[in-house]
Scaffold this active site. Structure first.
Site, mmCIF file in Angstrom:
data_model
loop_
_atom_site.group_PDB
_atom_site.id
_atom_site.type_symbol
_atom_site.label_atom_id
_atom_site.label_comp_id
_atom_site.label_asym_id
_atom_site.label_seq_id
_atom_site.Cartn_x
_atom_site.Cartn_y
_atom_site.Cartn_z
ATOM 1 N N HIS A 135 -14.739 67.362 -29.910
ATOM 2 C CA HIS A 135 -15.262 65.995 -29.792
ATOM 3 C C HIS A 135 -16.399 66.126 -28.788
ATOM 4 O O HIS A 135 -16.164 66.220 -27.590
ATOM 5 C CB HIS A 135 -14.184 65.012 -29.313
ATOM 6 C CG HIS A 135 -14.722 63.625 -29.205
ATOM 7 N ND1 HIS A 135 -14.398 62.626 -30.077
ATOM 8 C CD2 HIS A 135 -15.613 63.075 -28.336
ATOM 9 C CE1 HIS A 135 -15.058 61.531 -29.758
ATOM 10 N NE2 HIS A 135 -15.798 61.771 -28.694
ATOM 11 N N LYS A 182 -8.404 72.036 -30.781
ATOM 12 C CA LYS A 182 -9.290 70.885 -30.622
ATOM 13 C C LYS A 182 -9.573 70.595 -29.164
ATOM 14 O O LYS A 182 -8.650 70.466 -28.355
ATOM 15 C CB LYS A 182 -8.631 69.657 -31.272
ATOM 16 C CG LYS A 182 -9.444 68.380 -31.189
ATOM 17 C CD LYS A 182 -10.669 68.423 -32.090
ATOM 18 C CE LYS A 182 -11.604 67.272 -31.795
ATOM 19 N NZ LYS A 182 -11.421 66.142 -32.687
ATOM 20 N N HIS A 188 -11.493 66.989 -40.963
ATOM 21 C CA HIS A 188 -11.235 66.217 -39.724
ATOM 22 C C HIS A 188 -10.494 64.945 -40.109
ATOM 23 O O HIS A 188 -11.100 63.985 -40.591
ATOM 24 C CB HIS A 188 -12.560 65.870 -39.019
ATOM 25 C CG HIS A 188 -12.366 65.155 -37.712
ATOM 26 N ND1 HIS A 188 -13.009 65.542 -36.560
ATOM 27 C CD2 HIS A 188 -11.606 64.095 -37.365
ATOM 28 C CE1 HIS A 188 -12.661 64.741 -35.564
ATOM 29 N NE2 HIS A 188 -11.808 63.836 -36.029
ATOM 30 N N ASP A 204 -12.954 61.956 -40.392
ATOM 31 C CA ASP A 204 -12.514 61.305 -39.156
ATOM 32 C C ASP A 204 -11.848 59.971 -39.482
ATOM 33 O O ASP A 204 -11.939 59.022 -38.701
ATOM 34 C CB ASP A 204 -13.676 61.118 -38.169
ATOM 35 C CG ASP A 204 -13.188 60.717 -36.787
ATOM 36 O OD1 ASP A 204 -11.997 60.917 -36.487
ATOM 37 O OD2 ASP A 204 -14.004 60.187 -36.008
ATOM 38 N N HIS A 210 -17.709 65.423 -36.202
ATOM 39 C CA HIS A 210 -18.312 64.095 -36.394
ATOM 40 C C HIS A 210 -19.634 63.913 -35.648
ATOM 41 O O HIS A 210 -19.771 63.041 -34.808
ATOM 42 C CB HIS A 210 -17.337 62.958 -36.066
ATOM 43 C CG HIS A 210 -16.597 63.040 -34.750
ATOM 44 N ND1 HIS A 210 -17.163 63.451 -33.575
ATOM 45 C CD2 HIS A 210 -15.313 62.724 -34.446
ATOM 46 C CE1 HIS A 210 -16.264 63.372 -32.610
ATOM 47 N NE2 HIS A 210 -15.130 62.951 -33.106
ATOM 48 N N HIS A 230 -7.149 62.117 -39.094
ATOM 49 C CA HIS A 230 -6.051 61.612 -38.248
ATOM 50 C C HIS A 230 -4.982 61.010 -39.150
ATOM 51 O O HIS A 230 -5.250 60.041 -39.872
ATOM 52 C CB HIS A 230 -6.561 60.520 -37.300
ATOM 53 C CG HIS A 230 -7.604 61.018 -36.354
ATOM 54 N ND1 HIS A 230 -7.302 61.578 -35.132
ATOM 55 C CD2 HIS A 230 -8.956 61.069 -36.461
ATOM 56 C CE1 HIS A 230 -8.427 61.942 -34.520
ATOM 57 N NE2 HIS A 230 -9.452 61.645 -35.309
HETATM 58 N N1 LIG Z 1 -13.140 58.598 -34.017
HETATM 59 C C1 LIG Z 1 -12.530 57.603 -33.420
HETATM 60 O O1 LIG Z 1 -13.188 56.587 -33.137
HETATM 61 N N2 LIG Z 1 -11.202 57.632 -33.100
HETATM 62 C C2 LIG Z 1 -10.316 58.756 -33.262
HETATM 63 C C3 LIG Z 1 -10.493 59.797 -32.230
HETATM 64 C C4 LIG Z 1 -11.723 60.665 -32.396
HETATM 65 O O2 LIG Z 1 -11.897 61.327 -33.422
HETATM 66 O O3 LIG Z 1 -12.559 60.704 -31.489
HETATM 67 C C5 LIG Z 1 -8.873 58.227 -33.215
HETATM 68 O O4 LIG Z 1 -7.955 59.045 -33.048
HETATM 69 O O5 LIG Z 1 -8.663 57.020 -33.361
HETATM 70 ZN ZN LIG Z 2 -11.345 62.134 -35.004
HETATM 71 ZN ZN LIG Z 3 -13.465 62.557 -31.877
#
Ligand SMILES: NC(=O)N[C@@H](CC(=O)O)C(=O)O
Ligand SMILES: [Zn+2]
Ligand SMILES: [Zn+2]
Length: 346
Positions: A136, A99, A13, A247, A174, A15
């Site tokens: 999520h 997702k 996971h 995450d 998460h 970003h």
């Molecule tokens: N986890 C977070 O607090 N933020 C994530 C989005 C997500 O995973 O929910 C993001 O893209 O910034």
């Molecule tokens: Zn995330």
């Molecule tokens: Zn998330």
């Protein structure tokens, strides 16, 4: 113990964003992880196979020379995703999951799903093709307290979904609560969960006592200590249902340290060290390799990585901030603090 060698981990996971931000953050993950499941919540979101494959090319182009890091792409589910798009994604061989963002639940979720009933065709195709649905797992109704949103999601969304599609592969992303950890532990083998390092290390006091600490603000929000304990228990249980998903969610320093700060913790620069710190707290370092390097590929039906990484007991300090896009800075989680374990490039 002074060093640990384990099969190279993967991040299930992650970003990475796009453009200049991608350039700034990709190296941190590529250094430690063999592969990562790449989140599709860009603006606009990655909703088609074509967009996901183009995004994959941008990630590959941004990789440091010689890196063998493999981005595993995902599609962003919307109310209108047709079953044919799922078939195209599956046929590509490069898109590994879809997702679910409940509309309004988190960063860039405005185009997310308003009601899973709209997605039945796409989800039936996923169940048929063995394509996992990553969720999520929070409801978004204004009348549900932010600390209860994950637990309510289990009862009102996840249970009915699994009743309709009992064979669907699901990753509850998460997870942050005892309820989620217990639900996944008891569920059939097609249901798994990722756990972040920050939810294993911190509770809501860390975010709110003695001043409000925006770098600890993420979604789902940090919970009480007893939930953290349940997550630690799940992660170190040896169960193949729980695996590493950082995450890591980069936001510029100014967007976090703000009157309306963004949600997300940037953990990629010390990801495996943060997990090692958590596992060591409960004397379970021998379980780190399963969680970080074996359970994820086993669930996704992919081979485990063939190479290894080493962590050495050699205290070091996380930088207070790092370069980000547009001349701005980014503050990693635990900035300026010391960690006992250090990733070694060998
Ligand atoms: N986890 C977070 O607090 N933020 C994530 C989005 C997500 O995973 O929910 C993001 O893209 O910034
Ligand atoms: Zn995330
Ligand atoms: Zn998330």
């Amino acid at each position: 113990m002074t060093s640990i060698t384990l099969t190279r981990p993967d991040d299930w996971h992650l970003h990475l964003r796009d453009g200049e931000v991608l350039d700034a953050v990709l190296g941190a993950s590529a250094r430690q992880m063999g592969r990562a499941i790449i989140m599709p919540n860009l603006t606009p979101p990655v909703t088609t196979t074509q967009q996901a494959l183009a995004y994959r090319e941008r990630i590959l182009a941004a990789l440091p020379d010689g890196s063998r890091f493999e981005p595993l792409m995902t599609l962003y589910l919307t109310d209108d995703t047709p079953a044919a798009e799922i078939e195209r994604a599956s046929a590509s061989g490069l898109i590994h999951a879809v997702k679910l963002y409940p509309a309004g639940a988190t960063t860039n979720s405005a185009s997310g799903v308003t009601d899973l009933a709209h997605c039945d065709g796409a989800i039936a195709a996923m169940a048929r093709l063995g394509m996992p649905l990553l969720m999520h797992g929070e409801v978004t109704h204004a009348d549900i307290d932010i600390f209860d949103r994950e637990a309510v999601f289990i009862e009102t969304v996840l249970v009915p979904l699994l009743e309709r599609h009992p064979d669907l592969k699901v990753v509850f992303e998460h997870i942050t609560t005892r309820q989620a950890a217990e639900f996944v532990a008891k569920a059939p083998a097609n249901v798994a969960a990722t756990i972040t390092a920050h939810h294993l290390l911190f509770n809501r006091n860390h975010m709110l006592v003695g001043g409000i600490r925006p770098h600890y603000y993420c979604l789902p929000i940090l919970k009480r200590e007893r939930h953290r304990q349940a997550l630690l228990e799940a992660a170190t249980s040896g169960s193949g249902k729980f695996f590493l998903g950082t995450d890591s969610a980069p936001h510029a320093q100014g967007d976090k340290e703000s009157a309306c700060g963004c949600a997300g913790a940037y953990t990629a620069p010390a990801a495996i060290e943060l997990y090692a710190t958590a596992f060591e707290q409960v004397d379970a370092l021998e379980r780190l390799e399963g969680f970080a390097s074996h359970h994820g590929p086993d669930f996704y039906g992919l081979p485990r990585n063939a190479d290894t990484i080493t962590l050495v007991r050699d205290a070091w300090q996380l930088p207070t901030s790092l370069p980000y896009a547009g001349g701005r800075r980014i503050v990693p989680l635990m900035a300026g603090e010391s960690l006992a374990w250090k990733f070694s490039t060998q």
